[in-house]
Enzyme design. Structure first.
Site, PDB file in Angstrom:
ATOM      1  N   PHE A 113       0.816  -1.229   0.000  1.00  0.00           N
ATOM      2  CA  PHE A 113       0.000   0.000   0.000  1.00  0.00           C
ATOM      3  C   PHE A 113       0.847   1.276   0.000  1.00  0.00           C
ATOM      4  CE2 PHE A 113      -3.883  -2.103   2.349  1.00  0.00           C
ATOM      5  CZ  PHE A 113      -4.165  -2.824   1.210  1.00  0.00           C
ATOM      6  N   SER A 171      -5.387  -7.722   0.462  1.00  0.00           N
ATOM      7  CA  SER A 171      -3.978  -7.648   0.074  1.00  0.00           C
ATOM      8  C   SER A 171      -3.171  -8.570   0.984  1.00  0.00           C
ATOM      9  CB  SER A 171      -3.463  -6.217   0.230  1.00  0.00           C
ATOM     10  OG  SER A 171      -2.047  -6.257   0.166  1.00  0.00           O
ATOM     11  N   LYS A 209     -13.452  -6.524  -1.909  1.00  0.00           N
ATOM     12  CA  LYS A 209     -12.472  -7.281  -2.712  1.00  0.00           C
ATOM     13  C   LYS A 209     -11.914  -8.437  -1.887  1.00  0.00           C
ATOM     14  CE  LYS A 209      -8.600  -6.707  -5.845  1.00  0.00           C
ATOM     15  NZ  LYS A 209      -7.808  -5.749  -6.600  1.00  0.00           N
ATOM     16  N   ASN A 238      -8.174 -10.728  -5.469  1.00  0.00           N
ATOM     17  CA  ASN A 238      -6.875 -10.070  -5.316  1.00  0.00           C
ATOM     18  C   ASN A 238      -5.765 -11.060  -5.721  1.00  0.00           C
ATOM     19  OD1 ASN A 238      -4.868  -8.208  -4.398  1.00  0.00           O
ATOM     20  ND2 ASN A 238      -6.383  -7.383  -2.978  1.00  0.00           N
TER      21      ASN A 238
HETATM   22  C1  LIG Z   1       1.935  -4.401  -8.847  1.00  0.00           C
HETATM   23  C2  LIG Z   1       0.536  -4.666  -8.340  1.00  0.00           C
HETATM   24  C3  LIG Z   1      -0.018  -3.845  -7.353  1.00  0.00           C
HETATM   25  C4  LIG Z   1      -1.296  -4.086  -6.872  1.00  0.00           C
HETATM   26  N1  LIG Z   1      -1.824  -3.259  -5.927  1.00  0.00           N
HETATM   27  C5  LIG Z   1      -3.099  -3.465  -5.493  1.00  0.00           C
HETATM   28  C6  LIG Z   1      -3.693  -2.590  -4.555  1.00  0.00           C
HETATM   29  O1  LIG Z   1      -3.097  -1.598  -4.126  1.00  0.00           O
HETATM   30  N2  LIG Z   1      -4.952  -2.864  -4.137  1.00  0.00           N
HETATM   31  C7  LIG Z   1      -5.677  -3.932  -4.610  1.00  0.00           C
HETATM   32  O2  LIG Z   1      -6.820  -4.129  -4.211  1.00  0.00           O
HETATM   33  N3  LIG Z   1      -5.134  -4.770  -5.521  1.00  0.00           N
HETATM   34  C8  LIG Z   1      -3.886  -4.556  -5.970  1.00  0.00           C
HETATM   35  N4  LIG Z   1      -3.352  -5.403  -6.903  1.00  0.00           N
HETATM   36  C9  LIG Z   1      -4.126  -6.572  -7.344  1.00  0.00           C
HETATM   37  C10 LIG Z   1      -4.872  -6.326  -8.664  1.00  0.00           C
HETATM   38  O3  LIG Z   1      -5.824  -5.320  -8.528  1.00  0.00           O
HETATM   39  C11 LIG Z   1      -5.574  -7.629  -9.128  1.00  0.00           C
HETATM   40  O4  LIG Z   1      -6.561  -7.970  -8.183  1.00  0.00           O
HETATM   41  C12 LIG Z   1      -4.615  -8.800  -9.280  1.00  0.00           C
HETATM   42  O5  LIG Z   1      -3.378  -8.368  -9.771  1.00  0.00           O
HETATM   43  C13 LIG Z   1      -5.155  -9.866 -10.218  1.00  0.00           C
HETATM   44  O6  LIG Z   1      -5.378  -9.344 -11.503  1.00  0.00           O
HETATM   45  P1  LIG Z   1      -4.331  -9.497 -12.736  1.00  0.00           P
HETATM   46  O7  LIG Z   1      -3.969 -10.939 -12.828  1.00  0.00           O
HETATM   47  O8  LIG Z   1      -5.071  -8.976 -13.909  1.00  0.00           O
HETATM   48  O9  LIG Z   1      -3.171  -8.645 -12.372  1.00  0.00           O
HETATM   49  C14 LIG Z   1      -2.061  -5.180  -7.391  1.00  0.00           C
HETATM   50  C15 LIG Z   1      -1.513  -5.971  -8.400  1.00  0.00           C
HETATM   51  C16 LIG Z   1      -0.243  -5.732  -8.875  1.00  0.00           C
HETATM   52  C17 LIG Z   1       0.304  -6.620  -9.954  1.00  0.00           C
END
Ligand SMILES: Cc1cc2nc3c(=O)[nH]c(=O)nc-3n(C[C@H](O)[C@H](O)[C@H](O)COP(=O)(O)O)c2cc1C
Length: 350
Positions: A113, A171, A209, A238
């Site tokens: 965060f 998270s 989430k 997540n």
């Molecule tokens: C570098 C990075 C930072 C992330 N930061 C957050 C965040 O601050 N809050 C959150 O709810 N999810 C965060 N996520 C999770 C994404 O929102 C998502 O739920 C997760 O990556 C799965 O989706 P994807 O496979 O398309 O990346 C983050 C993901 C990545 C890769």
């Protein structure tokens, strides 16, 4: 074109590359892509009573500090989620804290965060009106002594500026945050959020989430709490702090949350399990490994009404929404479908 650029970008450390992407979007270097499917009737839909051009959103974590949401709308995203935002500014974990697992088309992050804090971020949003549907994802500061108060603080700050608020309980990089998946703890949290909404006389939709690492027995319990607290949508899911067995990349044992291709199936299965419990009572936003028409198609079949992505953009580039729409359109036409919503929940595995 992106595939040529990609090998250069991948020479940079992932967090530096991300910073560069944010800078170029900020200064409006938005690639002028020809989108033949703009305003296609196949994808137009509503989210929280508002019209959106398509059901493909940018997931939280990409635009943590609300710097580029309007550029993301211009790239074609149907909705954008900013954050996670905490009440106070915080640095996050020490670097390096983002790892690219190229062989697995994945990322592992343990950012923790990092963000500029609610006050700075709301100032940005209030002086740069969103041109599309904007969600704000909120969470507690690492060192707070009252996590519930932190969520409430953020709700108070953002309820007039966002189109929805996501309560992030999932998270893996904030210690014990996932304890909020416990039925009683989640119920207390959502009760407090709802009482604050009443005090504020706010109708803002609340979204939760969820982690992909929960046990099956938790699904009906969490669903009951979401239903009894009038939650409007659930984001599944997540990043995962397990699911490492089948990975090939040398970085696979880095601590943090895994995203991208290796969590695609896990999140789709979870979506389907929640869909069987929730039906249409609470909308599902499906996230995890969405990077193509077929991956979005599978999320809709499993029961998601909308999808989000992050890691897919790292691997397929800024034109990803248009690529997904093109591929999805071919699949829908193949199946004689007139609007993508016709396939939602149509494949329920036992
Ligand atoms: C570098 C990075 C930072 C992330 N930061 C957050 C965040 O601050 N809050 C959150 O709810 N999810 C965060 N996520 C999770 C994404 O929102 C998502 O739920 C997760 O990556 C799965 O989706 P994807 O496979 O398309 O990346 C983050 C993901 C990545 C890769």
């Amino acid at each position: 074109m992106f595939s040529n650029l990609r090998s250069l970008i991948f020479k940079l450390d992932p967090e530096t590359a991300h910073g560069l992407a944010i800078k170029s979007l900020k200064f409006n270097f938005v690639p002028n892509v020809l989108d033949k499917n703009k305003n296609s009737h196949l994808f137009k839909t509503k989210l929280f009573e508002k019209e959106i051009e398509n059901p493909i959103g940018m997931a939280a974590g990409f635009d943590k500090n609300a710097e580029v949401y309007n550029s993301l709308f211009k790239l074609g995203f149907g909705f954008v989620e900013v954050g996670t935002v905490t009440p106070l500014k915080q640095y996050g974990n020490p670097k390096p804290r983002v790892f690219r697992l190229v062989e697995d088309e994945a990322l592992i992050n343990r950012l923790g965060f990092n963000n500029l804090g609610a006050k700075n971020i709301v100032d940005r949003i209030s002086s740069n009106k969103q041109i599309g549907l904007l969600g704000i994802n909120i969470g507690p500061n690492k060192d707070t002594n009252d996590r519930l108060r932190d969520y409430v603080e953020c709700l108070k700050t953002f309820h007039e500026f966002a189109d929805y608020i996501t309560i992030n309980i999932s998270s893996p990089n904030t210690e014990e945050l996932r304890n909020f998946h416990d039925q009683e703890k989640l119920n207390s949290l959502l009760n407090i959020i709802n009482s604050e909404k009443t005090k504020l006389n706010s109708k803002i939709p609340i979204v939760v989430k969820v982690s992909p690492d929960i046990k099956d027995q938790e699904i009906p319990k969490i669903s009951d709490v979401l239903l009894s607290n009038n939650i409007k949508a659930v984001i599944l899911s997540n990043t995962s702090d397990s699911t490492r067995d089948k990975l090939s990349d040398i970085q696979k044992h880095q601590k943090g949350g895994l995203s991208g291709k290796p969590i695609e199936e896990k999140s789709t299965i979870l979506i389907n399990k929640f869909y069987k419990t929730l039906g249409n009572k609470i909308k599902i936003i499906g996230v995890g490994g969405v990077d193509s028409g077929i991956s979005a198609y599978n999320k809709f079949l499993a029961g998601a009404s909308y999808v989000q992505l992050y890691t897919g953009m790292v691997y397929r580039g800024p034109n990803i929404v248009n690529l997904i729409k093109k591929e999805l359109k071919e699949l829908l036409i193949r199946d004689g479908v007139k609007h993508y919503s016709e396939i939602i929940g149509k494949k329920t595995t036992s």
